[in-house]
Design a protein around this motif. Structure first.
Motif, short mmCIF file in Angstrom:
data_model
loop_
_atom_site.label_atom_id
_atom_site.label_comp_id
_atom_site.label_asym_id
_atom_site.label_seq_id
_atom_site.Cartn_x
_atom_site.Cartn_y
_atom_site.Cartn_z
N ASP A 1 0.11 4.06 5.17
CA ASP A 1 -0.54 3.26 6.20
C ASP A 1 -2.05 3.25 6.01
O ASP A 1 -2.65 4.26 5.62
CB ASP A 1 -0.23 3.83 7.60
CG ASP A 1 1.15 3.43 8.07
OD1 ASP A 1 1.83 2.64 7.37
OD2 ASP A 1 1.56 3.91 9.13
N THR A 2 -2.66 2.11 6.29
CA THR A 2 -4.10 1.95 6.18
C THR A 2 -4.56 1.02 7.29
O THR A 2 -3.74 0.36 7.93
CB THR A 2 -4.48 1.39 4.78
OG1 THR A 2 -5.90 1.29 4.69
CG2 THR A 2 -3.86 0.02 4.53
N ASN A 3 -5.85 0.96 7.53
CA ASN A 3 -6.38 0.01 8.50
C ASN A 3 -7.60 -0.72 7.94
O ASN A 3 -8.42 -1.25 8.68
CB ASN A 3 -6.70 0.68 9.85
CG ASN A 3 -7.80 1.73 9.74
OD1 ASN A 3 -8.26 2.06 8.65
ND2 ASN A 3 -8.21 2.26 10.87
N GLY A 4 -7.69 -0.75 6.61
CA GLY A 4 -8.82 -1.42 5.96
C GLY A 4 -8.78 -2.92 6.18
O GLY A 4 -7.72 -3.53 6.23
N PHE B 1 0.83 -1.19 0.00
CA PHE B 1 0.00 0.00 0.00
C PHE B 1 0.87 1.25 0.00
O PHE B 1 1.96 1.25 0.58
CB PHE B 1 -0.94 -0.01 1.21
CG PHE B 1 -1.94 -1.12 1.15
CD1 PHE B 1 -3.14 -0.96 0.49
CD2 PHE B 1 -1.67 -2.35 1.73
CE1 PHE B 1 -4.05 -2.00 0.40
CE2 PHE B 1 -2.57 -3.40 1.65
CZ PHE B 1 -3.76 -3.22 0.98
N ASN C 1 1.08 -1.28 6.61
CA ASN C 1 1.60 -0.76 5.36
C ASN C 1 1.58 -1.80 4.25
O ASN C 1 1.47 -1.48 3.08
CB ASN C 1 3.03 -0.25 5.59
CG ASN C 1 3.48 0.71 4.52
OD1 ASN C 1 4.16 0.31 3.60
ND2 ASN C 1 3.07 1.97 4.64
N PHE D 1 -2.97 0.02 12.31
CA PHE D 1 -2.57 0.45 10.98
C PHE D 1 -1.46 -0.46 10.44
O PHE D 1 -0.63 -0.95 11.20
CB PHE D 1 -2.10 1.91 10.99
CG PHE D 1 -3.25 2.87 11.01
CD1 PHE D 1 -3.77 3.37 9.83
CD2 PHE D 1 -3.81 3.27 12.22
CE1 PHE D 1 -4.84 4.25 9.84
CE2 PHE D 1 -4.89 4.15 12.24
CZ PHE D 1 -5.39 4.63 11.05
#
Length: 169
Positions: free
Chosen positions: A87-90, A84, A138, A136
């Motif tokens: 950073d994401t938390n999907g 990604f 990556n 979160f």
């Protein structure tokens, strides 16, 4: 020096992607999914053992969405790395994914944020359950269910580092 575990999908999957049988040839000589790249990785396990693997690479949004949908055999790949841009938390889900998978959500240093075992979800569409991370991340790595330890992602001190090209088969 790679071990391959074969998982047979019980139900037939129309247009299933079987990388042990068919697909374009990657730079390293593996059968691959059209439109996907591959990446070599080194994982340093909890005990300090370094394990090299070759993963399919999902780096674009369209690749993130497709992932391992309809894949019935990973062929010569240990799994898939989802990279990604930030950073994401999907959460991930298993819509139209016939193989049982384990996922490791990784931070920017390649450390494990959390893991989950995910079961196949066919014919349920948007009703498929999702598997959220504990924080979160990556990158994420999907492997056959139970395969994170063989990849070296066996605890909080384990680290995954992309190395570039995969070793030829």
């Amino acid at each position: 020096s790679s071990s391959t575990t074969t998982t047979t999908v019980e139900a037939p999957v129309p247009n299933g992607i079987d990388l042990s049988v068919d697909g374009p040839i990657s730079d390293s000589g593996r059968l691959t999914i059209p439109g996907f790249d591959e990446i070599g990785v080194e994982v340093t396990s909890e005990a300090g053992e370094v394990i090299e693997s070759c993963l399919l690479l999902a780096a674009a949004i369209e690749q993130h969405a497709q992932g391992l949908m309809n894949v019935v055999d990973l062929g010569e790949y240990a799994g898939m790395l989802f990279d990604f841009p930030s950073d994401t938390n999907g959460a991930f889900w298993m819509r139209d994914t016939p193989l049982p998978l384990s996922i490791a959500y990784l931070d920017a240093q390649g450390g494990v944020v959390s893991t989950a075992d995910m079961d196949p979800c066919l014919d349920l569409g948007d009703q498929c359950p999702s598997y959220p991370p504990d924080g979160f991340y990556n990158d994420a790595v999907e492997v056959l269910q139970g395969g994170l330890e063989a990849l070296g992602l066996d605890g909080p001190a384990a680290r995954l580092i992309p190395t570039g090209s995969c070793a030829p088969v």
